[in-house]
Design a protein around this motif. Structure first.
Motif, PDB file in Angstrom:
ATOM      1  N   ALA A 189       2.317  17.656   8.184  1.00  0.00           N
ATOM      2  CA  ALA A 189       2.632  16.662   7.155  1.00  0.00           C
ATOM      3  C   ALA A 189       3.738  17.179   6.253  1.00  0.00           C
ATOM      4  O   ALA A 189       3.807  18.383   5.971  1.00  0.00           O
ATOM      5  N   ARG A 195       5.911  12.708   0.810  1.00  0.00           N
ATOM      6  CA  ARG A 195       4.968  11.652   1.203  1.00  0.00           C
ATOM      7  C   ARG A 195       4.950  10.541   0.162  1.00  0.00           C
ATOM      8  O   ARG A 195       4.896   9.351   0.502  1.00  0.00           O
ATOM      9  N   GLN A 269      -4.194  11.642  -1.926  1.00  0.00           N
ATOM     10  CA  GLN A 269      -2.900  11.449  -1.266  1.00  0.00           C
ATOM     11  C   GLN A 269      -2.202  10.211  -1.850  1.00  0.00           C
ATOM     12  O   GLN A 269      -2.862   9.314  -2.390  1.00  0.00           O
ATOM     13  N   HIS A 287      -1.258   7.977   6.359  1.00  0.00           N
ATOM     14  CA  HIS A 287      -1.097   9.272   7.023  1.00  0.00           C
ATOM     15  C   HIS A 287       0.355   9.383   7.420  1.00  0.00           C
ATOM     16  O   HIS A 287       0.832   8.623   8.275  1.00  0.00           O
ATOM     17  N   VAL A 288       1.059  10.302   6.780  1.00  0.00           N
ATOM     18  CA  VAL A 288       2.478  10.502   7.046  1.00  0.00           C
ATOM     19  C   VAL A 288       2.643  11.749   7.891  1.00  0.00           C
ATOM     20  O   VAL A 288       2.168  12.831   7.527  1.00  0.00           O
ATOM     21  N   GLU A 291       8.512  12.372   9.150  1.00  0.00           N
ATOM     22  CA  GLU A 291       9.124  11.598   8.065  1.00  0.00           C
ATOM     23  C   GLU A 291       8.750  10.121   8.165  1.00  0.00           C
ATOM     24  O   GLU A 291       9.397   9.273   7.545  1.00  0.00           O
ATOM     25  N   ILE A 293       5.435   7.010   8.686  1.00  0.00           N
ATOM     26  CA  ILE A 293       4.021   6.673   8.506  1.00  0.00           C
ATOM     27  C   ILE A 293       3.375   6.504   9.874  1.00  0.00           C
ATOM     28  O   ILE A 293       3.813   5.683  10.684  1.00  0.00           O
TER      29      ILE A 293
END
Length: 311
Positions: A189, A195, A269, A287-288, A291, A293
């Motif tokens: 991540a 994010r 998050q 949820h990234v 770069e 999603i």
């Protein structure tokens, strides 16, 4: 990803303050084991009920009240996980763990700045993010309990074995299997600040109904999952593919009226909250990976977003 016991463990005198001080620790444990704040509260209430059902002599004979409470709460959760699996298989639509607000946002949103809600007693860290909790849902109850107790709360496998009723070697294998599931599902991540920027860009593109911008922010193989608890307005099946998700969210924006989208912390998050007239109607967790999603979880079930509904 470590949480260890709080004050109260190892004390021989089971006075009221020592017992009550364990509540935060138990809520933290039960929420991670169950993925539901309401069920965590029930499990903790049952744990305390069993403590107070004992005589004073029985209580004083317990060397560590905190350890006793943790053991009982874990066993209650283990039983609940078995029955929860059956209930969730019958759930209308997709079941997503209950989202948690960031404590200060929740408290500051209430009159007087205080709340009795247990959400403000859950410690937010990487073991609480939505992607992590969703993977936990794929585990067997024994895997989940062994993994959470050992890897997150740092209990030895000998202690875990006593709680789950298996040998230390078996518990070690359960935790290893759970760890393998975690590693197999999580991609690296980007930093938290990055994010947050990606989620903010998604919000702005969504509000602008900019399909091309949304597609650029979404992984081509992204998945969007909604949990409405059977509500007609919820998408019953996940939407798959970046372009399909982009068109779906633009369609939502076109149908929505008087909706305000806010940036909020969801399970520690960057996330979004949709409000109508100041009342939260949906919570979005992301949820990234890299770069882009990779996953979006939309929780619309009123029972699951009660802690977010400030009115």
């Amino acid at each position: 990803m470590t949480i260890r016991t709080e004050p109260g463990h190892g004390r021989r005198d089971p006075d009221l303050s020592a017992i009550v001080n364990e509540r935060r620790q138990l809520i933290n444990l039960a929420y991670r084991l169950l993925g539901s704040l309401a069920e965590a509260e029930d499990a903790v209430q049952e744990t305390y009920a069993r403590w107070y059902a004992m005589s004073q002599q029985q209580q004083q004979a317990i060397e560590s009240p905190g350890a006793w409470l943790t053991t009982v709460a874990s066993r209650v959760c283990l039983d609940l996980l078995g029955s929860a699996r059956v209930r969730r298989e019958r759930y209308v639509g997709e079941w997503i763990p209950e989202p948690l607000p960031e404590p200060t946002e929740w408290i500051n949103g209430r009159p007087g700045g205080t709340t009795a809600d247990p959400a403000d007693r859950v410690t937010l860290d990487e073991s609480i993010n939505m992607a992590f909790l969703v993977v936990l849902e794929s585990m067997t109850p024994a895997e989940r309990v062994a993994f959470i107790l050992h890897d997150v709360f740092r209990y030895s496998f000998a202690e875990v074995a006593e709680i789950v009723g298996r040998s230390p070697a078996a518990c070690r294998q359960l935790a290893t299997s759970a760890r393998r599931r975690i590693r197999g599902s999580q991609a690296p991540a980007p930093p938290a600040a990055q994010r947050a920027v990606i989620v903010r860009d998604f919000k702005q593109a969504w509000e602008a109904k900019d399909i091309d911008a949304l597609i650029g922010l979404l992984d081509p193989d992204a998945t969007a999952t909604g949990d409405g608890g059977g509500l007609v307005s919820a998408q019953l099946c996940p939407v798959e593919g970046g372009e399909q998700i982009a068109r779906f969210f633009v369609g939502l924006a076109g149908r929505a009226t008087n909706v305000t989208i806010l940036e909020r912390t969801v399970n520690g998050q960057p996330g979004l909250v949709a409000q109508v007239d100041g009342v939260t109607v949906a919570v979005y967790a992301f949820h990234v990976a890299g770069e882009r999603i990779k996953d979006i979880w939309a929780i619309l079930n009123p029972d699951k977003i009660r802690a977010w509904t400030t009115g």
